[in-house]
Design an enzyme around this catalytic site. Sequence first.
Site, short mmCIF file in Angstrom:
data_model
loop_
_atom_site.label_atom_id
_atom_site.label_comp_id
_atom_site.label_asym_id
_atom_site.label_seq_id
_atom_site.Cartn_x
_atom_site.Cartn_y
_atom_site.Cartn_z
N HIS A 120 25.14 56.20 -3.58
CA HIS A 120 24.00 55.26 -3.27
C HIS A 120 23.98 54.66 -1.86
O HIS A 120 23.48 53.68 -1.50
CB HIS A 120 23.66 54.10 -4.46
CG HIS A 120 23.52 54.30 -5.57
ND1 HIS A 120 22.30 54.54 -6.27
CD2 HIS A 120 24.36 54.51 -6.55
CE1 HIS A 120 22.40 54.84 -7.53
NE2 HIS A 120 23.65 54.92 -7.65
N HIS B 158 26.17 44.19 -8.72
CA HIS B 158 27.38 44.09 -9.63
C HIS B 158 26.77 44.12 -11.32
O HIS B 158 26.23 42.94 -11.28
CB HIS B 158 28.34 42.95 -9.33
CG HIS B 158 29.44 42.95 -10.31
ND1 HIS B 158 29.80 43.90 -11.11
CD2 HIS B 158 30.49 42.22 -10.66
CE1 HIS B 158 30.78 44.00 -11.78
NE2 HIS B 158 31.20 42.73 -11.62
N ASN C 260 18.59 52.72 -12.51
CA ASN C 260 18.16 53.84 -12.08
C ASN C 260 16.76 54.31 -12.47
O ASN C 260 16.32 53.85 -13.21
CB ASN C 260 19.27 55.09 -12.43
CG ASN C 260 20.50 55.22 -11.85
OD1 ASN C 260 20.67 54.73 -10.66
ND2 ASN C 260 21.27 56.08 -12.24
FE1 HDE Z 1 26.90 52.75 -9.88
N1 HDE Z 1 28.18 52.07 -8.36
N2 HDE Z 1 28.55 53.54 -10.98
N3 HDE Z 1 25.77 53.36 -11.32
N4 HDE Z 1 25.38 52.16 -9.05
C1 HDE Z 1 27.68 51.67 -7.20
O1 HDE Z 1 28.56 49.95 -6.08
C2 HDE Z 1 29.78 53.19 -10.54
C3 HDE Z 1 26.28 53.86 -12.62
C4 HDE Z 1 23.87 52.15 -9.34
O2 HDE Z 1 21.76 49.47 -4.04
C5 HDE Z 1 28.96 51.31 -6.40
O3 HDE Z 1 28.02 48.54 -4.48
C6 HDE Z 1 30.81 53.66 -11.66
C7 HDE Z 1 25.12 54.08 -13.76
C8 HDE Z 1 23.04 51.58 -8.46
O4 HDE Z 1 23.63 48.75 -3.61
C9 HDE Z 1 30.00 51.67 -7.02
C10 HDE Z 1 29.98 54.01 -12.55
C11 HDE Z 1 24.15 53.43 -12.92
C12 HDE Z 1 23.87 51.60 -7.24
C13 HDE Z 1 29.52 52.18 -8.37
C14 HDE Z 1 28.57 53.94 -12.30
C15 HDE Z 1 24.40 52.92 -11.73
C16 HDE Z 1 25.45 51.73 -7.71
C17 HDE Z 1 28.77 52.03 -4.96
C18 HDE Z 1 30.27 54.59 -13.85
C19 HDE Z 1 22.46 53.35 -13.30
C20 HDE Z 1 23.69 50.94 -5.90
C21 HDE Z 1 28.20 50.86 -3.93
C22 HDE Z 1 31.31 53.71 -14.67
C23 HDE Z 1 22.57 52.44 -14.77
C24 HDE Z 1 23.62 49.70 -5.63
C25 HDE Z 1 28.58 49.69 -4.66
C26 HDE Z 1 22.92 49.01 -4.51
C27 HDE Z 1 26.18 51.38 -6.64
C28 HDE Z 1 30.23 52.62 -9.55
C29 HDE Z 1 27.46 54.36 -12.77
C30 HDE Z 1 23.66 52.54 -10.87
C31 HDE Z 1 31.09 52.24 -6.61
C32 HDE Z 1 32.24 53.42 -11.59
C33 HDE Z 1 25.21 54.50 -15.03
C34 HDE Z 1 21.60 51.61 -8.36
O5 HDE Z 1 30.68 50.52 -7.57
#
Ligand code: HDE
Length: 724
Positions: free
Chosen positions: A87, A351, A160
Amino acid sequence: MAKKAKTSSSVKPGSPIPPTDKKQESLATHTVSDDQEFMTTDHGVRINDDQNSLKAGERGGTLLEDFILREKITHFDHERIPERIVHARGSAAHGFFQVYEPMAKYTKAGFLQDPSVKTPVFVRFSTVAGSRGSTDLARDVRGFAVKFYTEEGNFDLVGNNMPVFFIQDAMKFPDLIHAVKPEPDNEMPQAASAHDTFWDFISLMPESTHMIMWAMSDRAIPRSYRMMEGFGVHTFRFINAQGKSCFVKFHWKPLLGVHAVAWDEATIISGKDPDFHRRDLWEAIEAGQFPEWEFGVQIVREEDEHKYEFDLLDPTKIIPEELVPVQRIGKLTLNRNPDNFFAETEQVAFHVGNIVPGIDFTNDPLMQGRLFSYTDTQLIRLGGPNFHEIPINRPINEVHNNQRDGFMRQTINKGKTSYSPNSLGGGCPYQAKMAEGGFTSHAERIDAKKVRGRSRSFFDHFSQATLFYNSQSPAEQQHIINALRFELGKVTVEAIRKRMVGILTQVDKNLAAKVAEGLGFPVPKGPELPMNHSVPADGNQKNFEPIKVKSSIAVSKALSMANTVKDNIRSRKIAVLAADGVSAKSLDTLLKGLKAEGATPEIIAPHGGQIQTDQGTAVPVDKSLLTTASVFYDAVYIPGGGASVKALCTEADAVHFLDQAYKHCKAIAAEHDALPLLDLTRFAGKTDEGVLIGKDTRKLLQSFVAAVAQHRVWDRETERKVPA
Ligand code: HDE
């Protein structure tokens, strides 16, 4: 004008971070509004010359002593922070949320009780795979992350634009992302899933199949961030004041409907304006066309947890709206662009673990992993444990605890105690009882063996993929087929292509056959490999094979964008092709009519500056044919005026503009005078519900507005009359 120095009266030396009781104010504290201020160094010394470095003589070497130059360059050298690992590419806006009715029956969350309360929000939209400078229109999932600054602390709904995810367990997330990101040897391709490693992984992960249907659908190429749905994806819990819990899925429903561009259009936009979505969001807000979404909840009673043919904890499943309707409980409005991209959009730290009393987690194993990940990622990205003090991340209520120090600490804590219990500090800060708003976790009963495993209730990987495919309109189904042909067509290893089509046979035989035909091989009989390659502890692979479940519904209307809101053209961009001699009367009626509908017309002419109407009046040109393209508009209108049309007929770009608009299935209206121009196009002599010709501007406008509201005439694609 006399220059005045900014006095420091409002900022006491060493004063702590600004008060946080008014979010709007605190977010603006760093805005330098007074342009009469003197330039200073970071340490407050007024600068006399910002044009030249300090030298040993005018033609001499630069002196190391130049503390002003060194400070400026050092700061510059450190301007970039690591981009988000996923993202990375995003845009955001401020706004507010209001609930329609008190939700006390289900949740005690304060921001969901009082319809008169406006809770400030900051919302960031993003793509997933590309890096920070990549194109907005990559075929990709979109992030939809909302930070609610509630009186009880921040609630982040980090969702999402698709309601399911690729994987069921957090353990697989790094693998998924490594597979989709550019390949490690040559760092290609940027912001694209159409490559070997992604499909290699996916073709070995049957649990991704449902998400793949969404990701290959037009949802992955939205017309606008403002026209996307949002989903919390996981099942959460609501907890009411009596401590009773229910399950909840969160939705965002855009009031403008859910719309997409055509894939060919997306690729052109990516070249001509990679900032397309960012610009669209920014411009809409600047124009006062505030994007709005209704907040929806699907509520499942705790006792109904096992009522469905899917597991509520499985993030690869939806709850079809036919089984549990979405109740619309409030509205989100985005009404203010950020002042500074870096300070706000880049530094915002979402978060999933930021929740407030009245909301709680479930054991969804993907969500559980996310609860760890988000703080961890901010530590590296924002450089230390004090990222919550960055203005955009601060809650609106006060923070009191015994966390101290660390890189970039802003708060200047007073007193001797930074531990609890204490008597020296009068026992402060106190723990809050539940009745005082203290957060308590839902006391879920757990009686289980510690295992590394997955519930068999997660093993149906295909029934909802089929439900999604069956719920699409014929045009949408064709787009999924085209997308899979494109993506797999870019895969260089044939075994991967075949393995993937083998998986598609489990979704729909016809879909698999059509994709195979496009790729030029016979459709495989079925999936090729053992469907789950993890090794069960007892060595019995059978226990890990997918199970077949029959979906209790065959079609869900809510899954098709064809059934979305199509009753208005608010904020739609309309290209008005005109040149000198355009009919003043028709132009005037047209522009007034379109504006009354809330649309944004733009006059596009062979040259910039102004054009003269047939009445001799001057009209400002918004864009020249050189600086714009039909892909940036939702529809095209050619007003009357013989001389104007004659001039346009000599412009190859005007003809191309129309051909492209036709190819991308957009509404095109031409007043009678404009027929010679239409005659030069590849769709000359053809009319359909989107190609409209008329004499009377008012009448033509009426049918044009109705056609634009339909978004696209997808049927046009089947004819394939306009070559790429
Ligand atoms: Fe994320 N995801 N994600 N994700 N995610 C991040 O956090 C992660 C997942 C989502 O505009 C990171 O600050 C793991 C699902 C959005 O700043 C990180 C897993 C969904 C955004 C991270 C998932 C999301 C992130 C990267 C699986 C939809 C952007 C930068 C266990 C429900 C937020 C950050 C923004 C961002 C980890 C799965 C949505 C690395 C480990 C499912 C919208 O922490």
